[in-house]
Design a protein around this motif. Structure first.
Motif, PDB file in Angstrom:
ATOM      1  N   GLY A  56       0.814  -1.204   0.000  1.00  0.00           N
ATOM      2  CA  GLY A  56       0.000   0.000   0.000  1.00  0.00           C
ATOM      3  C   GLY A  56       0.852   1.259   0.000  1.00  0.00           C
ATOM      4  N   LYS A  57       1.860   1.257   0.857  1.00  0.00           N
ATOM      5  CA  LYS A  57       2.716   2.432   1.002  1.00  0.00           C
ATOM      6  C   LYS A  57       3.398   2.778  -0.319  1.00  0.00           C
ATOM      7  CE  LYS A  57       6.491   2.828   3.911  1.00  0.00           C
ATOM      8  NZ  LYS A  57       7.182   2.440   5.145  1.00  0.00           N
ATOM      9  N   HIS A  58       3.951   1.757  -0.945  1.00  0.00           N
ATOM     10  CA  HIS A  58       4.712   2.030  -2.168  1.00  0.00           C
ATOM     11  C   HIS A  58       3.813   2.317  -3.362  1.00  0.00           C
ATOM     12  CE1 HIS A  58       7.871   0.264   0.319  1.00  0.00           C
ATOM     13  NE2 HIS A  58       8.642   1.079  -0.343  1.00  0.00           N
ATOM     14  N   LEU A  59       2.680   1.670  -3.374  1.00  0.00           N
ATOM     15  CA  LEU A  59       1.744   1.931  -4.461  1.00  0.00           C
ATOM     16  C   LEU A  59       1.267   3.381  -4.388  1.00  0.00           C
ATOM     17  CD1 LEU A  59       0.161   0.747  -6.818  1.00  0.00           C
ATOM     18  CD2 LEU A  59      -1.672   0.201  -5.206  1.00  0.00           C
ATOM     19  N   THR A  60       0.904   3.788  -3.180  1.00  0.00           N
ATOM     20  CA  THR A  60       0.442   5.171  -3.003  1.00  0.00           C
ATOM     21  C   THR A  60       1.479   6.161  -3.520  1.00  0.00           C
ATOM     22  OG1 THR A  60      -0.514   4.351  -0.972  1.00  0.00           O
ATOM     23  CG2 THR A  60      -0.643   6.709  -1.330  1.00  0.00           C
ATOM     24  N   SER A  61       2.726   5.907  -3.227  1.00  0.00           N
ATOM     25  CA  SER A  61       3.758   6.861  -3.652  1.00  0.00           C
ATOM     26  C   SER A  61       3.830   6.915  -5.180  1.00  0.00           C
ATOM     27  CB  SER A  61       5.108   6.492  -3.054  1.00  0.00           C
ATOM     28  OG  SER A  61       5.575   5.308  -3.628  1.00  0.00           O
ATOM     29  N   LEU A  62       3.607   5.790  -5.817  1.00  0.00           N
ATOM     30  CA  LEU A  62       3.635   5.803  -7.295  1.00  0.00           C
ATOM     31  C   LEU A  62       2.424   6.545  -7.865  1.00  0.00           C
ATOM     32  CD1 LEU A  62       4.891   2.213  -8.148  1.00  0.00           C
ATOM     33  CD2 LEU A  62       6.052   4.364  -8.633  1.00  0.00           C
ATOM     34  N   ILE A  63       1.278   6.350  -7.200  1.00  0.00           N
ATOM     35  CA  ILE A  63       0.075   7.033  -7.673  1.00  0.00           C
ATOM     36  C   ILE A  63       0.195   8.532  -7.426  1.00  0.00           C
ATOM     37  CG2 ILE A  63      -2.417   7.286  -7.310  1.00  0.00           C
ATOM     38  CD1 ILE A  63      -2.425   4.273  -6.637  1.00  0.00           C
ATOM     39  N   GLU A  64       0.756   8.865  -6.236  1.00  0.00           N
ATOM     40  CA  GLU A  64       0.908  10.300  -5.908  1.00  0.00           C
ATOM     41  C   GLU A  64       1.849  10.988  -6.881  1.00  0.00           C
ATOM     42  OE1 GLU A  64       2.012  10.488  -1.835  1.00  0.00           O
ATOM     43  OE2 GLU A  64      -0.079  10.405  -1.142  1.00  0.00           O
ATOM     44  N   SER A  65       2.841  10.283  -7.341  1.00  0.00           N
ATOM     45  CA  SER A  65       3.771  10.912  -8.282  1.00  0.00           C
ATOM     46  C   SER A  65       3.249  10.832  -9.730  1.00  0.00           C
ATOM     47  CB  SER A  65       5.140  10.253  -8.179  1.00  0.00           C
ATOM     48  OG  SER A  65       5.020   8.891  -8.520  1.00  0.00           O
ATOM     49  N   LYS A  66       2.004  10.274  -9.886  1.00  0.00           N
ATOM     50  CA  LYS A  66       1.289  10.268 -11.161  1.00  0.00           C
ATOM     51  C   LYS A  66       1.921   9.380 -12.223  1.00  0.00           C
ATOM     52  CE  LYS A  66      -1.357  14.450 -10.793  1.00  0.00           C
ATOM     53  NZ  LYS A  66      -0.690  15.302  -9.765  1.00  0.00           N
ATOM     54  N   ILE A  67       2.785   8.455 -11.814  1.00  0.00           N
ATOM     55  CA  ILE A  67       3.331   7.522 -12.781  1.00  0.00           C
ATOM     56  C   ILE A  67       2.291   6.447 -13.075  1.00  0.00           C
ATOM     57  CG2 ILE A  67       5.125   5.756 -13.113  1.00  0.00           C
ATOM     58  CD1 ILE A  67       6.979   7.647 -11.603  1.00  0.00           C
ATOM     59  N   LEU A  68       1.544   6.080 -12.012  1.00  0.00           N
ATOM     60  CA  LEU A  68       0.430   5.157 -12.190  1.00  0.00           C
ATOM     61  C   LEU A  68      -0.882   5.907 -11.964  1.00  0.00           C
ATOM     62  CD1 LEU A  68       1.519   1.883 -10.359  1.00  0.00           C
ATOM     63  CD2 LEU A  68       1.491   2.340 -12.814  1.00  0.00           C
ATOM     64  N   LEU A  69      -1.914   5.456 -12.638  1.00  0.00           N
ATOM     65  CA  LEU A  69      -3.228   6.035 -12.401  1.00  0.00           C
ATOM     66  C   LEU A  69      -4.116   4.982 -11.759  1.00  0.00           C
ATOM     67  CD1 LEU A  69      -3.744   7.878 -15.807  1.00  0.00           C
ATOM     68  CD2 LEU A  69      -3.015   8.864 -13.613  1.00  0.00           C
ATOM     69  N   SER A  70      -4.948   5.439 -10.831  1.00  0.00           N
ATOM     70  CA  SER A  70      -5.855   4.519 -10.152  1.00  0.00           C
ATOM     71  C   SER A  70      -7.277   4.925 -10.490  1.00  0.00           C
ATOM     72  CB  SER A  70      -5.610   4.604  -8.650  1.00  0.00           C
ATOM     73  OG  SER A  70      -6.744   4.200  -7.952  1.00  0.00           O
ATOM     74  N   ASP A  71      -8.178   3.955 -10.686  1.00  0.00           N
ATOM     75  CA  ASP A  71      -9.538   4.339 -11.065  1.00  0.00           C
ATOM     76  C   ASP A  71     -10.430   4.607  -9.863  1.00  0.00           C
ATOM     77  OD1 ASP A  71      -9.773   1.794 -10.206  1.00  0.00           O
ATOM     78  OD2 ASP A  71     -11.164   1.143 -11.794  1.00  0.00           O
ATOM     79  N   THR A  72      -9.952   4.324  -8.659  1.00  0.00           N
ATOM     80  CA  THR A  72     -10.725   4.692  -7.470  1.00  0.00           C
ATOM     81  C   THR A  72      -9.892   5.581  -6.572  1.00  0.00           C
ATOM     82  OG1 THR A  72      -9.964   2.701  -6.409  1.00  0.00           O
ATOM     83  CG2 THR A  72     -12.151   2.610  -7.410  1.00  0.00           C
ATOM     84  N   GLU A  73     -10.625   6.266  -5.664  1.00  0.00           N
ATOM     85  CA  GLU A  73      -9.945   7.212  -4.756  1.00  0.00           C
ATOM     86  C   GLU A  73      -8.980   6.459  -3.831  1.00  0.00           C
ATOM     87  OE1 GLU A  73      -9.035  10.955  -3.749  1.00  0.00           O
ATOM     88  OE2 GLU A  73     -10.514  10.399  -5.280  1.00  0.00           O
ATOM     89  N   SER A  74      -9.524   5.434  -3.143  1.00  0.00           N
ATOM     90  CA  SER A  74      -8.658   4.623  -2.300  1.00  0.00           C
ATOM     91  C   SER A  74      -8.573   3.223  -2.894  1.00  0.00           C
ATOM     92  CB  SER A  74      -9.209   4.566  -0.874  1.00  0.00           C
ATOM     93  OG  SER A  74     -10.504   4.029  -0.911  1.00  0.00           O
ATOM     94  N   GLN A  75      -7.405   2.586  -2.671  1.00  0.00           N
ATOM     95  CA  GLN A  75      -7.153   1.348  -3.398  1.00  0.00           C
ATOM     96  C   GLN A  75      -7.753   0.128  -2.687  1.00  0.00           C
ATOM     97  OE1 GLN A  75      -4.410   3.646  -3.007  1.00  0.00           O
ATOM     98  NE2 GLN A  75      -5.146   4.437  -4.960  1.00  0.00           N
TER      99      GLN A  75
END
Lengths: 744, 84
Positions: free
Chosen positions: A612-631
């Motif tokens: 979770g921690k590392h995924l969030t950092s990737l989403i926050e830096s906009k390298i990955l996009l998530s289709d929901t607000e929280s994963q």
């Protein structure tokens, strides 16, 4: 002239001799021939045949001097009371010089006749000779003795009164300058007149002059003090007193025998300072609070020599520094609390250190007060239930200086600041807490190669070693050793690859650390499938390592590993430094552009927290996009193909390296564990050497042993004792409730 | 290739793996050091004999030096030879 003893007529010789003696004693004109003749006459009389006239000569001379001094006394008296000092002085100068010459004229008598019958030191000290035994004195001594009896004794009261009056006028600044010499001369005569005595040389001086003088001075200063107290405030009073003391010093140099100086000073201080100690002490508080340097300096000068004089001042200062310190560290806010804390504290320390140096002459007891106050402030806990944050803040402060990011400060400045931080370090009670935090931050700096300079790191560790000993820093030293061992290992590995012509396709670098020395949370370990792209390299290295070091097992700390990636699917190529877990997530998108969270996590085997921690950092830096607000496991992750950043080279690890509150918590509980072990070891050591010990004595011993690194609570020691009883290291003695004995 | 790894910096810790937890001579843990040393790790290494028994190097050397006739493993009494 023959030296042979011969028959002489005493009276005839004496008449001539007496004339010359008179001339000598009054400093009259004595021609050389006469002097020589008389000199031989003394000899002739002393060796006269059949009977030497030495004793007779002595008696006659004594009789003559007796009369001479009596006549002088009449003369001095005749000039009246007003001129007494002056005339006495004049007569004394003449007589004392004359008697000096006369002494030489009677050289033969002195040397041959009188010296021989003198009593030795031993006889005087231990002999049974009564004080009434009259021994003959050398002529010079005889003359002075006669002066004492015939001149000083009858005049002493008048003389001393006049002297005291003269000195009193001098104190008031009304004395005429030419009387100074006379006063000094007269006082000196009391000393000189007994200078030949072998002991109690100053008896006469002390008895007839010094005692009344001290009496009079004391009374004068008593009056002076009460007068000054009415006229002026405390600052002026102190200034005046110091001035008076200086004047009195000067005066006693001017008039008195040097032995009196101490006594006069003591008398002055008694009446002007000691008698008013309560008043002066009462003023200390406001003086310290307002930091009136000049007054404080005066106060110090005055109180220094008093018994119990300076204590109040020290206490006041200590309290003042304490209040100032608390004031400056209270209510600090913001991101850089640690910097503010350390620097404010240093400023307080520096300010008062300088004040003490300047005002109190660097007096050790004041430095002690400063230390005490600073220790209190540094270890102060605003909320008694919370742990003290100072060790952590100081460690952070050092970290912020040693990290690469500290810009705009020169290396020497950093060095300076680090050196100063030791000042604060010494005041910290819980040095072990500091050590834990410092070690953790050092580990991060080393592993992420964030250190500004290795020299600065090493210098700092050496400073800590100096302050706290080898034991305290050996783990830190070992971390350094591991770094250099690792770089050797890297070289060896690369050579090995070259020899075997193996290309890993990536630049591979590794830190191999000794498990015990590094404060790296083992609890952050998580199962993890190493991505294919890395597997070969890791495998190669493990094989290489096992060939070199038999019997060692490697544990990868993936949460600390870093990778530099090149992204080539975007408009611009980017170079990103990130952590291994982030890299692993990103590598999943090699074949596809979107995946669900569940798929990613399952194939990587990461635990949810890390994932979770590392995924969030990737989403926050906009390298990955998530289709929901929280994963959630069903969330679909898509590679952001529109990613754009002005910089093409950056890192996205920074956020993860920051200390989380849990980490702080962990560090503190690790400290607690260490303390328990430390205390148990200390208890066992003590008990092993003492065998049987009472509870309180044991507690004291343990406290004194652990003082260097931390201040343990009594309840913790008690718990450790209980634990050791359970483990059967020690037991309670059967016949006493609070006694323990060591179980071998 | 969308993503290529240019470089990788790995971090690992090591500890001893022996067939026992404690040294048979000094009874201290292999993770710790022999009683004469202060720090575990490279300064106080372990050694294996051909009989596969393992000791702190300082402990086994002390033992071997005290044996006058034959060098035997203190655990199994076979002749002691260092495993290469």
């Amino acid at each position: 002239m023959s030296l042979k003893p011969r028959r002489v007529d005493f009276n005839e010789k004496w008449v001539g001799l007496q004339e010359t003696v008179k001339g000598v004693i009054t400093l009259g004109n004595v021609p050389r021939e006469t002097w020589n003749a008389c000199f031989s006459d003394v000899y002739i009389l002393c060796v006269a045949y059949p009977e030497p006239y030495a004793d007779k000569l002595y008696l006659e001379t004594k009789y003559f001097l007796d009369n001479h001094v009596k006549a002088l006394l009449e003369k001095v008296r005749a000039n009246g009371e007003a001129n007494l000092l002056k005339c006495y002085h004049k007569a004394w100068v003449e007589y004392s010089t004359g008697i000096g010459y006369l002494h030489r004229l009677y050289l033969y008598l002195n040397q041959q006749h009188i010296k021989k019958q003198k009593l030795s030191d031993a006889e005087i000290m231990y002999g049974s000779i009564g004080p009434d035994v009259q021994e003959q004195m050398e002529i010079g001594e005889l003359g002075l003795d006669i002066w004492k009896r015939n001149m000083v004794e009858p005049l002493k009261e008048n003389l001393v009164n006049l002297l005291l009056e003269g000195i009193h006028y001098d104190r008031l600044g009304e004395a005429s300058p030419n009387i100074t010499d006379i006063i000094r001369g007269v006082i000196n005569s009391f000393v000189s007149v007994e200078k030949y005595k072998r002991k109690g040389k100053l008896e006469l001086y002390e008895e007839i002059f010094e005692t009344p003088f001290l009496q009079a001075s004391g009374e004068y200063y008593k009056r002076e003090a009460s007068k000054l107290l009415q006229e002026c405030n405390v600052s002026q009073y102190m200034e005046r007193v110091i001035q008076r003391l200086e004047e009195e010093t000067f005066r006693s140099n001017k008039f008195l025998h040097f032995s009196s100086f101490v006594k006069v000073k003591a008398r002055c201080e008694q009446h002007m300072v000691a008698d008013h100690l309560a008043f002066l002490h009462g003023e200390c508080k406001s003086m310290v609070q307002e930091e009136r340097c000049k007054d404080l300096s005066n106060m110090y000068t005055l109180l220094r020599s008093m018994r119990d004089g300076i204590g109040v001042l020290i206490t006041e200062l200590s309290e003042h520094i304490r209040a100032q310190g608390l004031e400056t560290v209270r209510g600090l806010k913001g991101d850089n609390v640690h910097i503010q804390f350390v620097e404010n504290m240093l400023a307080v320390h520096k300010k008062y250190r300088e004040l003490i140096q300047e005002v109190f002459n660097g007096d050790q007891s004041f430095i002690g007060a400063l230390d005490k106050a600073c220790t209190f402030v540094v270890n102060h806990r605003p909320n008694p239930k919370m742990v003290c944050r100072s060790p952590e803040m100081l460690a952070k402060y050092c970290d912020s200086l040693l990290k690469k990011s500290s810009k705009g400060i020169s290396e020497s400045e950093i060095d300076e600041k680090l050196a100063q931080s030791i000042t604060i370090f010494k005041y910290i009670d819980d040095k072990d807490v500091f050590q834990k935090f410092y070690a953790r931050m050092l580990a991060k700096r080393l592993i992420h190669s964030q250190s500004q300079s290795m020299d600065a790191e090493e210098a700092m560790i050496n400073r800590l070693k100096q302050a706290c000993g080898y034991e305290f820093t050996n783990k830190l030293h070992r971390m350094f050793t591991d770094m250099s061992v690792s770089s050797d290992l890297n070289n060896k590995f690369n050579n090995f690859l070259k020899l075997d012509n193996i290309d890993l396709g990536i630049s591979f670098c590794i830190y191999i650390l000794q498990a015990g020395a590094w404060p790296l949370g083992q609890n952050l370990l998580t199962p993890f499938t190493v991505p294919q792209e890395l597997e070969k390299s890791v495998q190669m290295f493990e094989n290489f390592y096992h060939n070199h070091f038999n019997g060692r097992k490697l544990t990868w700390l993936h949460h600390l590993c870093q990778a530099e990636l090149k992204l080539s699917y975007l408009k611009k190529p980017y170079q990103i430094t990130m952590q291994t877990f982030q890299m692993a997530i990103l590598l999943m998108f090699e074949k596809t552009d979107s995946l669900t969270c569940k798929e990613v996590q399952e194939s990587l085997q990461l635990n949810s927290e890390q994932f979770g921690k590392h995924l969030t950092s990737l989403i926050e830096s906009k390298i990955l996009l998530s289709d929901t607000e929280s994963q959630t496991p069903e969330t679909v992750l898509t590679l952001n193909l529109e990613y754009n950043n002005k910089r093409t080279k950056f890192r996205i690890t920074a956020a993860l390296q920051r200390d989380s509150p849990q980490e702080v918590e962990q560090t503190l509980s690790a400290v607690d564990e260490d303390r328990k072990l430390y205390l148990q070891a200390a208890i066992v050591r003590v008990m092993k050497s003492r065998k049987v010990l009472r509870h309180n004595a044991l507690i004291q011993e343990v406290l004194s042993q652990s003082k260097v690194t931390f201040a343990p609570s009594i309840s913790m020691i008690k718990k450790c004792i209980e634990a050791l009883i359970d483990k059967q290291y020690i037991e309670r003695t059967p016949n006493s409730a609070d006694e323990y004995s060591y179980v071998a | 290739m969308k993503v290529t790894i240019r470089s990788w910096t790995g971090v690992a810790t090591w500890r001893w793996v022996a067939n026992d937890d404690n040294c048979g001579i000094c009874r201290m843990a292999f993770d710790g050091c022999c009683p004469d040393c202060k720090l575990p790790g490279d300064d106080c290494p372990l050694v294996w004999g051909q009989c596969s028994h393992c000791f702190h190097i300082h402990c086994i050397m002390k033992w071997l030096n005290s044996q006058q006739v034959q060098h035997l493993c203190p655990m199994c009494r076979q002749e002691w030879k260092f495993k290469e």
